[in-house]
Write a protein that holds these residues in place. Structure first.
Motif, mmCIF file in Angstrom:
data_model
loop_
_atom_site.group_PDB
_atom_site.id
_atom_site.type_symbol
_atom_site.label_atom_id
_atom_site.label_comp_id
_atom_site.label_asym_id
_atom_site.label_seq_id
_atom_site.Cartn_x
_atom_site.Cartn_y
_atom_site.Cartn_z
ATOM 1 N N VAL A 82 -18.741 15.503 -6.643
ATOM 2 C CA VAL A 82 -17.860 14.984 -5.603
ATOM 3 C C VAL A 82 -17.731 13.475 -5.777
ATOM 4 N N PHE A 83 -16.494 13.032 -5.948
ATOM 5 C CA PHE A 83 -16.180 11.606 -5.992
ATOM 6 C C PHE A 83 -15.500 11.228 -4.680
ATOM 7 N N GLN A 84 -15.812 10.045 -4.181
ATOM 8 C CA GLN A 84 -15.128 9.500 -3.018
ATOM 9 C C GLN A 84 -14.625 8.106 -3.366
ATOM 10 N N ALA A 85 -13.443 7.790 -2.879
ATOM 11 C CA ALA A 85 -12.853 6.491 -3.192
ATOM 12 C C ALA A 85 -12.115 5.957 -1.980
ATOM 13 N N ALA A 86 -12.060 4.639 -1.888
ATOM 14 C CA ALA A 86 -11.243 3.950 -0.888
ATOM 15 C C ALA A 86 -10.442 2.886 -1.616
ATOM 16 N N TRP A 87 -9.183 2.726 -1.238
ATOM 17 C CA TRP A 87 -8.325 1.810 -1.978
ATOM 18 C C TRP A 87 -7.158 1.366 -1.112
ATOM 19 N N SER A 88 -6.426 0.393 -1.620
ATOM 20 C CA SER A 88 -5.177 -0.038 -0.995
ATOM 21 C C SER A 88 -4.285 -0.638 -2.068
ATOM 22 N N TYR A 89 -2.993 -0.691 -1.787
ATOM 23 C CA TYR A 89 -2.045 -1.354 -2.683
ATOM 24 C C TYR A 89 -0.737 -1.545 -1.937
ATOM 25 N N THR A 90 0.145 -2.332 -2.515
ATOM 26 C CA THR A 90 1.469 -2.563 -1.957
ATOM 27 C C THR A 90 2.494 -1.802 -2.783
ATOM 28 N N VAL A 91 3.314 -0.997 -2.131
ATOM 29 C CA VAL A 91 4.338 -0.219 -2.835
ATOM 30 C C VAL A 91 5.276 -1.183 -3.560
ATOM 31 N N PRO A 92 5.520 -0.985 -4.860
ATOM 32 C CA PRO A 92 6.352 -1.926 -5.624
ATOM 33 C C PRO A 92 7.827 -1.814 -5.259
ATOM 34 N N PRO A 93 8.629 -2.806 -5.659
ATOM 35 C CA PRO A 93 10.059 -2.805 -5.311
ATOM 36 C C PRO A 93 10.848 -1.804 -6.136
ATOM 37 N N GLN A 94 12.130 -1.703 -5.833
ATOM 38 C CA GLN A 94 12.972 -0.656 -6.389
ATOM 39 C C GLN A 94 13.134 -0.732 -7.896
ATOM 40 N N GLN A 95 12.876 -1.877 -8.516
ATOM 41 C CA GLN A 95 13.001 -1.965 -9.968
ATOM 42 C C GLN A 95 11.861 -1.251 -10.685
ATOM 43 N N ALA A 96 10.839 -0.856 -9.956
ATOM 44 C CA ALA A 96 9.665 -0.239 -10.564
ATOM 45 C C ALA A 96 10.012 1.140 -11.121
ATOM 46 N N PRO A 97 9.310 1.566 -12.162
ATOM 47 C CA PRO A 97 9.542 2.910 -12.685
ATOM 48 C C PRO A 97 8.877 3.975 -11.827
ATOM 49 N N ARG A 98 9.637 4.997 -11.461
ATOM 50 C CA ARG A 98 9.129 6.245 -10.889
ATOM 51 C C ARG A 98 8.646 6.169 -9.451
ATOM 52 N N THR A 99 8.525 5.001 -8.872
ATOM 53 C CA THR A 99 8.098 4.848 -7.489
ATOM 54 C C THR A 99 8.581 3.499 -6.992
ATOM 55 N N GLY A 100 8.849 3.380 -5.691
ATOM 56 C CA GLY A 100 9.288 2.085 -5.191
ATOM 57 C C GLY A 100 9.945 2.194 -3.829
ATOM 58 N N TRP A 101 10.385 1.048 -3.321
ATOM 59 C CA TRP A 101 11.049 0.990 -2.022
ATOM 60 C C TRP A 101 12.336 0.192 -2.158
ATOM 61 N N GLU A 102 13.239 0.401 -1.211
ATOM 62 C CA GLU A 102 14.461 -0.393 -1.162
ATOM 63 C C GLU A 102 14.993 -0.416 0.263
ATOM 64 N N ASP A 103 15.743 -1.464 0.568
ATOM 65 C CA ASP A 103 16.538 -1.549 1.784
ATOM 66 C C ASP A 103 17.995 -1.391 1.383
ATOM 67 N N ALA A 104 18.621 -0.312 1.834
ATOM 68 C CA ALA A 104 20.020 -0.041 1.497
ATOM 69 C C ALA A 104 20.569 0.945 2.515
ATOM 70 N N LEU A 105 21.881 1.006 2.608
ATOM 71 C CA LEU A 105 22.553 1.958 3.499
ATOM 72 C C LEU A 105 22.014 1.872 4.926
ATOM 73 N N GLY A 106 21.664 0.672 5.333
ATOM 74 C CA GLY A 106 21.238 0.466 6.707
ATOM 75 C C GLY A 106 19.809 0.841 7.013
ATOM 76 N N GLY A 107 18.990 1.085 5.997
ATOM 77 C CA GLY A 107 17.612 1.462 6.287
ATOM 78 C C GLY A 107 16.730 1.387 5.058
ATOM 79 N N ARG A 108 15.441 1.497 5.287
ATOM 80 C CA ARG A 108 14.444 1.413 4.220
ATOM 81 C C ARG A 108 13.988 2.812 3.815
ATOM 82 N N VAL A 109 13.823 3.001 2.507
ATOM 83 C CA VAL A 109 13.230 4.215 1.954
ATOM 84 C C VAL A 109 12.083 3.807 1.048
ATOM 85 N N LEU A 110 10.980 4.534 1.143
ATOM 86 C CA LEU A 110 9.864 4.368 0.215
ATOM 87 C C LEU A 110 9.631 5.709 -0.476
#
Length: 667
Positions: free
Chosen positions: A189-217
């Motif tokens: 059994v492994f246990q882990a705790a972590w944090s990170y900031t979701v990268p912007p829309q230019q990132a490959p395969r994952t990211g967030w953007e503000d467009a069409l009046g709202g945010r998507v992650l």
């Protein structure tokens, strides 16, 4: 993942405007000397030493099926995470139960820390892509807290014979040296705790953007993930470099996600607590959609931002569970519309169809997305009929910053501007639910085994729904732009070592084209029997290329090394042409010459002046003699010959079609 056809075509066209590259392989001699040129690239396919050892150990077999001693590791993830959509900071904890089914004790394991791609080391200090990576605040093994070891500390301990226990982070990989090995057959059994900031829309395969009046992650590669340990190469130590994709263990996931009220979430698996997170009206509409063959609006414009329960202190906790999956991903927005409809999946045992829900999450104004649930339904049903039935309980199509990316039971899609392109991207990403989600090979080492297979089934589905389109011609044309030139790379080359236009050709276009050629060679019934057999026997397992090659040969009942070696291991090309055409009384005599270094059957179509056609195929066996460079056949015909064509359906990637047709008085 989807390489946008128009973008790739632009790269290829620009390349075509440059000086022509020299061929990788010296050109064949011309004239009479061609007849003695031989066939140096028709040879036996030899698997790697590691694969051959697996066959000897009985974990693989020469038939292509898993061996009697086949094994793979088992994982179970329990993840709890919270996301602040405004700051984009995600914090999480996980408990991973890892069962060692291998015959070996494991003194160490690797973890993938994919978010470490988004650091100064990869993108530079001032780049918006530099989020600081994944901050691993705790890592525990069977109750023992493991400490971070620097490379310098590790080397000093080695020199002074001190024990090294802990973990070393190098880029996107963490090497975890355990205080005691995980014994054969034992669990840890492994246990882990972590944090990170979701990268912007230019990132490959994952990211967030503000467009069409709202945010998507669109959230992926978001948790510490144990690396594959398999029967062929052992531990997969491939770092994540952005271009190549993933090789992942199968297992079960229990995931809890906390977000503000009003933020809809779509993710891998089945939602376990709809009564806690959705309003009664939304749940009622979902029940209606589950029985409907038309699209139902679950959260329409009237409910945007108000489709969830109020939760506790304005926070709502979603719980998803999934079995036999290789990953978990999710998407969220408080501006999502939510459509759904049922898809009917054929039963693998021949019984009645199984109903699943197709979900579509998108913001108002996304062009054409009103049809996205229908496109998802058509794709899942079509792929299930063509290959093997889809096995999971739902599928979710989400709109956002990522143009096209696949995960178990969920895909990320951007905003193509035409209906055809939107469908192509959706059906491509949903095709990945078969390869690599249900059949899980190493995507980075052998990209053609998922992207190429998916391009092939995407093309078939696209032609079915958009019959006026020409997906086969587009795919083959992009391959032929660089076929046989220095810009091309062998399909068996690791995709992290393939650059420029060769990337899209090697991963997508060439293998997608070649599977259609193989279908034409073997015939529909044999080809699909082979593909289905491969898919069934390697479902939720880790196939290698030779498992696929051997399975297709076993089902076809013939040696196909003449096809695999030149097209997969080399970049030689196919080039056949009509040399001499002599119409006679009641027949026509045709000589086909082979100018290339990759052999192929020759499909000759003769059409008379009344528009009637007859087809004659020169089988591949006649081309495998090293000294055979020309074959002459006499084909019975009625009436007057008006046209003779070689492969008029363009099933085979002939690099020069200027000599593939004949008409009386000239070509």
């Amino acid at each position: 993942m989807n390489v946008r056809r128009t973008a790739l075509l632009a790269v290829l066209v620009l390349g075509a405007c440059a000086p022509v590259s020299e061929p990788i392989i010296a050109p064949l001699p011309q004239g009479a000397a061609l007849d003695t040129a031989g066939r140096p690239f028709v040879r036996r396919v030899e698997p790697t030493t590691e694969y051959s050892r697996a066959v000897q150990a009985g974990t693989r077999s020469q038939t292509g099926a898993p061996g009697a001693n086949y094994w793979q590791q088992a994982v179970r993830y329990q993840i709890t995470a919270e996301l602040d959509p405004q700051t984009r900071v995600l914090t999480g904890q996980e408990r991973l139960t890892y069962r060692n089914r291998s015959p070996n004790a494991l003194p160490e394991v690797r973890f993938n820390l994919y978010q470490n791609l988004f650091t100064e080391a990869f993108y530079g200090r001032g780049s918006p892509m530099n989020t600081g990576g994944l901050k691993l605040s705790a890592l525990v093994f069977n109750g023992d807290t493991l400490r971070l070891i620097t490379q310098a500390q590790y080397e000093a301990n080695q020199r002074e014979s001190r024990p090294n226990v802990g973990y070393i982070v190098t880029g996107t990989l963490a090497r975890v040296i355990l205080p005691r090995p995980i014994a054969r057959g034992d669990s840890a059994v492994f246990q882990a705790a972590w944090s990170y900031t979701v990268p912007p829309q230019q990132a490959p395969r994952t990211g967030w953007e503000d467009a069409l009046g709202g945010r998507v992650l669109q959230v992926a590669q978001w948790y510490p993930q144990i690396a594959v340990y398999d029967d062929v190469v052992g531990t997969d130590v491939t770092p994540y470099r952005e271009q190549g994709e993933f090789y992942l263990e199968y297992g079960d996931f229990d995931v809890t996600l906390t977000l503000p009220a009003g933020w809809l979430v779509g993710g891998t698996g089945a939602l376990q607590n709809p009564q806690d997170v959705l309003t009664p009206l939304v749940r009622q509409r979902l029940e209606t959609a589950a029985r409907s063959d038309s699209t139902t609006s679950i959260v329409g414009r009237d409910l945007i931002g108000n489709g969830t329960a109020q939760g506790n202190n304005g926070r709502v906790t979603w719980r998803f569970a999934a079995q036999n999956v290789r990953d978990f991903a999710w998407a969220t927005s408080n501006r999502y519309l939510w459509d759904a409809r049922r898809a009917q999946i054929p039963d693998a045992s021949g019984g009645g169809p199984r109903d699943i829900l197709v979900h579509s999450l998108y913001r108002p104004g996304a062009p054409g997305w009103e049809q996205s649930a229908h496109y998802g339904e058509h794709s899942i049903e079509y792929h299930s009929r063509q290959m093997v039935p889809y096995v999971y309980p739902q599928i979710t199509v989400t709109e956002g910053p990522i143009y096209g990316m696949e995960y178990p039971m969920i895909v990320f899609i951007g905003r193509p501007t035409t209906a055809l392109e939107l469908y192509e991207v959706i059906t491509h990403e949903l095709g990945h639910e078969w390869f690599p989600m249900m059949v899980g090979q190493d995507e980075a080492a052998f990209a053609w085994m998922d992207e190429g297979f998916t391009t092939y089934i995407e093309n078939n589905a696209t032609k079915n729904l958009f019959p006026a389109s020409d997906p086969y011609g587009t795919t083959q044309g992009q391959y032929l732009q660089i076929a046989g030139e220095k810009a091309e790379a062998p399909l068996m080359q690791h995709i992290d070592l393939v650059f420029g236009p060769a990337f899209g050709v090697s991963a997508y276009m060439k293998p997608g084209t070649l599977l259609r050629s193989l279908q034409r060679t073997l015939g529909d019934s044999v080809f699909f029997a082979g593909m289905r057999e491969y898919s069934r026997q390697w479902q939720f397992k880790h196939p290698y290329p030779w498992d696929f090659f051997n399975t297709m040969e076993r089902v076809a009942g013939q040696d196909l090394d003449w096809f695999w070696y030149p097209f997969w291991y080399r970049t030689v090309t196919l080039d056949q042409g009509l040399s001499i055409v002599t119409p006679g009384s009641g027949n026509v005599t045709v000589t086909v010459r082979d100018f290339g270094q990759a052999p192929s059957p020759s499909e000759i179509v003769v059409t008379n002046t009344a528009g009637q056609s007859v087809t004659h195929t020169i089988p591949i066996q006649q081309w495998l003699n090293p000294s055979t460079r020309a074959v002459t056949v006499t084909i019975p015909v009625t009436g007057t010959v008006a046209r003779v064509e070689l492969d008029p359906g363009h099933y085979y990637p002939d690099v020069n079609r200027r000599n593939n047709s004949w008409v009386p008085g000239g070509r």
